[in-house]
Design a protein around this motif. Structure first.
Motif, PDB file in Angstrom:
ATOM      1  N   LEU A  72      -2.225  -4.566 -13.818  1.00 38.25           N
ATOM      2  CA  LEU A  72      -0.840  -5.064 -13.795  1.00 38.25           C
ATOM      3  C   LEU A  72       0.186  -3.947 -13.627  1.00 38.25           C
ATOM      4  O   LEU A  72       1.349  -4.211 -13.306  1.00 38.25           O
ATOM      5  CB  LEU A  72      -0.540  -5.903 -15.047  1.00 38.25           C
ATOM      6  CG  LEU A  72      -0.473  -5.241 -16.430  1.00 38.25           C
ATOM      7  CD1 LEU A  72       0.886  -4.611 -16.694  1.00 38.25           C
ATOM      8  CD2 LEU A  72      -0.776  -6.290 -17.509  1.00 38.25           C
ATOM      9  N   ALA A  73      -0.237  -2.691 -13.818  1.00 35.61           N
ATOM     10  CA  ALA A  73       0.693  -1.572 -13.681  1.00 35.61           C
ATOM     11  C   ALA A  73       1.051  -1.328 -12.217  1.00 35.61           C
ATOM     12  O   ALA A  73       0.231  -1.500 -11.319  1.00 35.61           O
ATOM     13  CB  ALA A  73       0.093  -0.312 -14.284  1.00 35.61           C
ATOM     14  N   ASP A  74       2.273  -0.901 -11.994  1.00 29.57           N
ATOM     15  CA  ASP A  74       2.706  -0.502 -10.656  1.00 29.57           C
ATOM     16  C   ASP A  74       2.413   0.968 -10.391  1.00 29.57           C
ATOM     17  O   ASP A  74       2.065   1.347  -9.274  1.00 29.57           O
ATOM     18  CB  ASP A  74       4.209  -0.759 -10.497  1.00 29.57           C
ATOM     19  CG  ASP A  74       4.549  -2.235 -10.607  1.00 29.57           C
ATOM     20  OD1 ASP A  74       4.164  -2.997  -9.705  1.00 29.57           O
ATOM     21  OD2 ASP A  74       5.181  -2.629 -11.612  1.00 29.57           O
ATOM     22  N   VAL A  75       2.539   1.808 -11.441  1.00 25.94           N
ATOM     23  CA  VAL A  75       2.309   3.241 -11.303  1.00 25.94           C
ATOM     24  C   VAL A  75       1.706   3.779 -12.602  1.00 25.94           C
ATOM     25  O   VAL A  75       2.140   3.403 -13.688  1.00 25.94           O
ATOM     26  CB  VAL A  75       3.621   4.019 -11.005  1.00 25.94           C
ATOM     27  CG1 VAL A  75       3.323   5.515 -10.818  1.00 25.94           C
ATOM     28  CG2 VAL A  75       4.335   3.477  -9.795  1.00 25.94           C
ATOM     29  N   HIS A  76       0.713   4.641 -12.447  1.00 26.06           N
ATOM     30  CA  HIS A  76       0.201   5.407 -13.587  1.00 26.06           C
ATOM     31  C   HIS A  76       0.880   6.770 -13.557  1.00 26.06           C
ATOM     32  O   HIS A  76       0.850   7.471 -12.539  1.00 26.06           O
ATOM     33  CB  HIS A  76      -1.311   5.577 -13.481  1.00 26.06           C
ATOM     34  CG  HIS A  76      -1.873   6.619 -14.409  1.00 26.06           C
ATOM     35  ND1 HIS A  76      -2.508   7.759 -13.962  1.00 26.06           N
ATOM     36  CD2 HIS A  76      -1.867   6.710 -15.765  1.00 26.06           C
ATOM     37  CE1 HIS A  76      -2.871   8.494 -14.988  1.00 26.06           C
ATOM     38  NE2 HIS A  76      -2.511   7.875 -16.094  1.00 26.06           N
ATOM     39  N   ILE A  77       1.531   7.143 -14.663  1.00 23.09           N
ATOM     40  CA  ILE A  77       2.218   8.434 -14.701  1.00 23.09           C
ATOM     41  C   ILE A  77       1.391   9.422 -15.524  1.00 23.09           C
ATOM     42  O   ILE A  77       0.792   9.065 -16.540  1.00 23.09           O
ATOM     43  CB  ILE A  77       3.674   8.311 -15.234  1.00 23.09           C
ATOM     44  CG1 ILE A  77       3.699   7.711 -16.652  1.00 23.09           C
ATOM     45  CG2 ILE A  77       4.504   7.467 -14.276  1.00 23.09           C
ATOM     46  CD1 ILE A  77       4.044   8.692 -17.725  1.00 23.09           C
ATOM     47  N   PHE A  78       1.367  10.672 -15.045  1.00 29.31           N
ATOM     48  CA  PHE A  78       0.517  11.703 -15.643  1.00 29.31           C
ATOM     49  C   PHE A  78       1.282  13.034 -15.635  1.00 29.31           C
ATOM     50  O   PHE A  78       0.921  13.967 -14.917  1.00 29.31           O
ATOM     51  CB  PHE A  78      -0.764  11.804 -14.825  1.00 29.31           C
ATOM     52  CG  PHE A  78      -1.957  12.319 -15.576  1.00 29.31           C
ATOM     53  CD1 PHE A  78      -2.013  12.315 -16.958  1.00 29.31           C
ATOM     54  CD2 PHE A  78      -3.059  12.796 -14.879  1.00 29.31           C
ATOM     55  CE1 PHE A  78      -3.122  12.779 -17.646  1.00 29.31           C
ATOM     56  CE2 PHE A  78      -4.174  13.273 -15.538  1.00 29.31           C
ATOM     57  CZ  PHE A  78      -4.210  13.264 -16.924  1.00 29.31           C
ATOM     58  N   HIS A  80      -8.727   0.888  -9.865  1.00 27.61           N
ATOM     59  CA  HIS A  80      -8.090  -0.422  -9.948  1.00 27.61           C
ATOM     60  C   HIS A  80      -6.994  -0.600  -8.892  1.00 27.61           C
ATOM     61  O   HIS A  80      -6.245  -1.574  -8.930  1.00 27.61           O
ATOM     62  CB  HIS A  80      -7.496  -0.627 -11.348  1.00 27.61           C
ATOM     63  CG  HIS A  80      -8.526  -0.654 -12.440  1.00 27.61           C
ATOM     64  ND1 HIS A  80      -9.036   0.499 -12.989  1.00 27.61           N
ATOM     65  CD2 HIS A  80      -9.140  -1.689 -13.073  1.00 27.61           C
ATOM     66  CE1 HIS A  80      -9.923   0.177 -13.919  1.00 27.61           C
ATOM     67  NE2 HIS A  80     -10.006  -1.132 -13.997  1.00 27.61           N
ATOM     68  N   GLY A  81      -6.898   0.377  -7.984  1.00 27.13           N
ATOM     69  CA  GLY A  81      -5.893   0.297  -6.928  1.00 27.13           C
ATOM     70  C   GLY A  81      -4.510   0.744  -7.351  1.00 27.13           C
ATOM     71  O   GLY A  81      -3.534   0.521  -6.627  1.00 27.13           O
ATOM     72  N   THR A  82      -4.407   1.391  -8.516  1.00 31.73           N
ATOM     73  CA  THR A  82      -3.114   1.807  -9.049  1.00 31.73           C
ATOM     74  C   THR A  82      -2.874   3.282  -8.756  1.00 31.73           C
ATOM     75  O   THR A  82      -3.690   4.129  -9.129  1.00 31.73           O
ATOM     76  CB  THR A  82      -3.055   1.566 -10.566  1.00 31.73           C
ATOM     77  OG1 THR A  82      -3.295   0.180 -10.830  1.00 31.73           O
ATOM     78  CG2 THR A  82      -1.700   1.961 -11.132  1.00 31.73           C
ATOM     79  N   PRO A  83      -1.766   3.638  -8.112  1.00 30.69           N
ATOM     80  CA  PRO A  83      -1.492   5.037  -7.778  1.00 30.69           C
ATOM     81  C   PRO A  83      -1.040   5.833  -8.996  1.00 30.69           C
ATOM     82  O   PRO A  83      -0.529   5.280  -9.970  1.00 30.69           O
ATOM     83  CB  PRO A  83      -0.371   4.940  -6.738  1.00 30.69           C
ATOM     84  CG  PRO A  83       0.349   3.675  -7.093  1.00 30.69           C
ATOM     85  CD  PRO A  83      -0.711   2.720  -7.599  1.00 30.69           C
ATOM     86  N   THR A  84      -1.212   7.148  -8.912  1.00 27.13           N
ATOM     87  CA  THR A  84      -0.801   8.064  -9.969  1.00 27.13           C
ATOM     88  C   THR A  84       0.267   9.015  -9.443  1.00 27.13           C
ATOM     89  O   THR A  84       0.165   9.527  -8.328  1.00 27.13           O
ATOM     90  CB  THR A  84      -1.998   8.892 -10.473  1.00 27.13           C
ATOM     91  OG1 THR A  84      -2.912   8.036 -11.166  1.00 27.13           O
ATOM     92  CG2 THR A  84      -1.549  10.001 -11.417  1.00 27.13           C
ATOM     93  N   VAL A  85       1.281   9.251 -10.257  1.00 22.22           N
ATOM     94  CA  VAL A  85       2.246  10.315  -9.989  1.00 22.22           C
ATOM     95  C   VAL A  85       2.070  11.342 -11.092  1.00 22.22           C
ATOM     96  O   VAL A  85       2.165  11.020 -12.272  1.00 22.22           O
ATOM     97  CB  VAL A  85       3.690   9.786  -9.949  1.00 22.22           C
ATOM     98  CG1 VAL A  85       4.669  10.940  -9.745  1.00 22.22           C
ATOM     99  CG2 VAL A  85       3.855   8.763  -8.830  1.00 22.22           C
ATOM    100  N   LYS A 129      11.769  15.529  -8.806  1.00 26.26           N
ATOM    101  CA  LYS A 129      10.861  15.067  -7.756  1.00 26.26           C
ATOM    102  C   LYS A 129       9.886  14.024  -8.279  1.00 26.26           C
ATOM    103  O   LYS A 129       9.531  13.079  -7.568  1.00 26.26           O
ATOM    104  CB  LYS A 129      10.108  16.254  -7.166  1.00 26.26           C
ATOM    105  CG  LYS A 129       9.426  15.930  -5.832  1.00 26.26           C
ATOM    106  CD  LYS A 129       8.994  17.190  -5.113  1.00 26.26           C
ATOM    107  CE  LYS A 129       8.398  16.839  -3.752  1.00 26.26           C
ATOM    108  NZ  LYS A 129       7.981  18.059  -2.999  1.00 26.26           N
ATOM    109  N   ILE A 130       9.434  14.182  -9.534  1.00 28.02           N
ATOM    110  CA  ILE A 130       8.532  13.166 -10.081  1.00 28.02           C
ATOM    111  C   ILE A 130       9.289  11.844 -10.247  1.00 28.02           C
ATOM    112  O   ILE A 130       8.740  10.759 -10.022  1.00 28.02           O
ATOM    113  CB  ILE A 130       7.893  13.632 -11.408  1.00 28.02           C
ATOM    114  CG1 ILE A 130       6.570  12.904 -11.649  1.00 28.02           C
ATOM    115  CG2 ILE A 130       8.797  13.430 -12.607  1.00 28.02           C
ATOM    116  CD1 ILE A 130       5.754  13.454 -12.818  1.00 28.02           C
ATOM    117  N   THR A 131      10.574  11.933 -10.588  1.00 31.36           N
ATOM    118  CA  THR A 131      11.422  10.738 -10.679  1.00 31.36           C
ATOM    119  C   THR A 131      11.516  10.062  -9.326  1.00 31.36           C
ATOM    120  O   THR A 131      11.320   8.837  -9.193  1.00 31.36           O
ATOM    121  CB  THR A 131      12.837  11.127 -11.163  1.00 31.36           C
ATOM    122  OG1 THR A 131      12.739  11.716 -12.454  1.00 31.36           O
ATOM    123  CG2 THR A 131      13.743   9.905 -11.224  1.00 31.36           C
TER     124      THR A 131
END
Length: 381
Positions: free
Chosen positions: A278-284, A306-311, A338-340
């Motif tokens: 259900l997440a749109d973005v995984h943040i790391f 799960h098809g979820t992108p990471t920033v 830039k991460i924002t």
């Protein structure tokens, strides 16, 4: 070595302790048990989650010196009675025990190295532990940056190899009913969902992310919610922690405390899987701390599965876990602006990162590849 050797795995890092190292060691034991006799020495609570094909010996978890002493004695006893062919240290912590008894009994030793195992600047550790690691017959690094640190610490390149931690693949299928329950439970209807998965430590940088980035994301996209999955680790050897209270205080200062949800640790795989879906973005937003490096970043691979992108910030082993521009974005130099911008770009244009590309990349790290990678190291002994 032979394909049916007896392997003694010595590690403090096994479930129910929570973390990537714990999952990795469990899967190493599980995969190798398909072709080898596996004996495990770890903390007593791990017995209840040990793979059924293994023989298990438990010792007291705390305090740490007592764990190491009891593990040292138990390893001697197991070597005396069962004569394992290979002693495997699941992290640098137990490397001296594995290497010492391997040399005494004229057996082979393997040490699996995580970032902090080799990157620490602790004087006593560098004086005692690093020489034992160097003396192991084979050393496995968990990422290319960890590999480079090993070389800088004088480890022979001929002994070194890289085996990344893995991921359960294919992931569990979507459970739309459970996902909807979570949406209702946490009031995520119509929200843009960011997730953070992992322990709350200074290195993970969650407090700084909230302070310097999340507030700006919310200014641009007001319905953004950050779901924090994880907690401050009670049994971690790394005491550089961040508390939930500190993070909440930072959020209150910025007036965004209602945009953050803490779930605590999630042990139910079905629930964790549903959050990834259900997440749109995984943040790391891991900080670059040379003496406390991020060894790999397995949660980025789990998200991708799960098809979820990471920033993420491009530090430590994360550079092996995220394929820039394809499974997410790697941001150099702790650039919070830039991460924002990268998070906002994905939220506003979800097609910019393909779910299918994420999943294809994650497949390379599937646990079922782990055994063949380890067999190459074992055969080389």
């Amino acid at each position: 070595m032979k394909s049916n050797d007896t392997i003694l795995i010595i590690t403090r890092n096994l479930p129910p302790l929570v973390g990537g190292m714990e999952r990795l060691n469990w899967h190493i034991a599980d995969e190798l048990s398909k072709d080898h006799q596996i004996i495990v020495i770890s903390h007593s609570q791990a017995k209840f989650e040990a793979t059924p094909q293994t023989s298990f010996y438990g010792v007291r978890l705390n305090p740490l010196p007592l764990f190491l002493l009891l593990t040292f004695i138990t390893t001697f006893w197991v070597c005396l009675r069962q004569r394992p062919d290979i002693l495997f240290a699941g992290s640098g912590l137990t490397a001296p025990i594995a290497v010492f008894w391997a040399k005494i009994f004229r057996k082979k030793s393997i040490v699996y190295i995580h970032g902090l195992d080799i990157g620490t600047d602790h004087l006593f550790y560098n004086w005692l532990w690093i020489p034992f690691i160097r003396s192991s017959d084979q050393i496995i690094a968990n990422s290319s940056p960890t590999y480079d640190i090993c070389i800088s610490k004088g480890i022979c390149i001929r002994k070194l190899s890289i085996i990344h931690p893995g991921v359960s693949y294919p992931p569990k299928p979507k459970n739309d009913q459970l996902i909807q329950q979570l949406i209702n439970q946490y009031q995520l209807q119509g929200k843009q969902v960011l997730i953070s998965v992992g322990r709350l430590t200074q290195r993970k940088g969650l407090n700084e992310f909230i302070d310097l980035s999340l507030s700006k994301v919310i200014d641009k996209i007001s319905n953004t919610i950050l779901v924090v999955i994880g907690d401050t680790p009670n049994q971690s050897l790394n005491k550089n922690l961040q508390s939930k209270e500190l993070i909440i205080a930072t959020a209150k200062k910025l007036g965004i405390e209602k945009n953050i949800i803490f779930t605590g640790n999630i042990s139910d795989d079905d629930i964790l899987t549903s959050f990834y879906y259900l997440a749109d973005v995984h943040i790391f937003p891991v900080k670059h701390i040379p003496e406390d490096p991020e060894g790999f970043g397995m949660v980025a691979i789990e998200a991708a599965a799960h098809g979820t992108p990471t920033v993420a910030f491009a530090t430590g082993g994360i550079v092996d876990a995220v394929q820039h521009g394809k499974t997410g974005y790697l941001i150099e130099n702790q650039d919070y602006q830039k991460i924002t911008n990268s998070i906002i770009e994905i939220l506003e244009n979800k097609a910019s990162i393909s779910e299918q590309t994420c999943m294809q990349y994650a497949e390379k790290f599937a646990w079922y590849h782990l055994k063949s990678k380890f067999e190459k190291v074992i055969v080389s002994l």
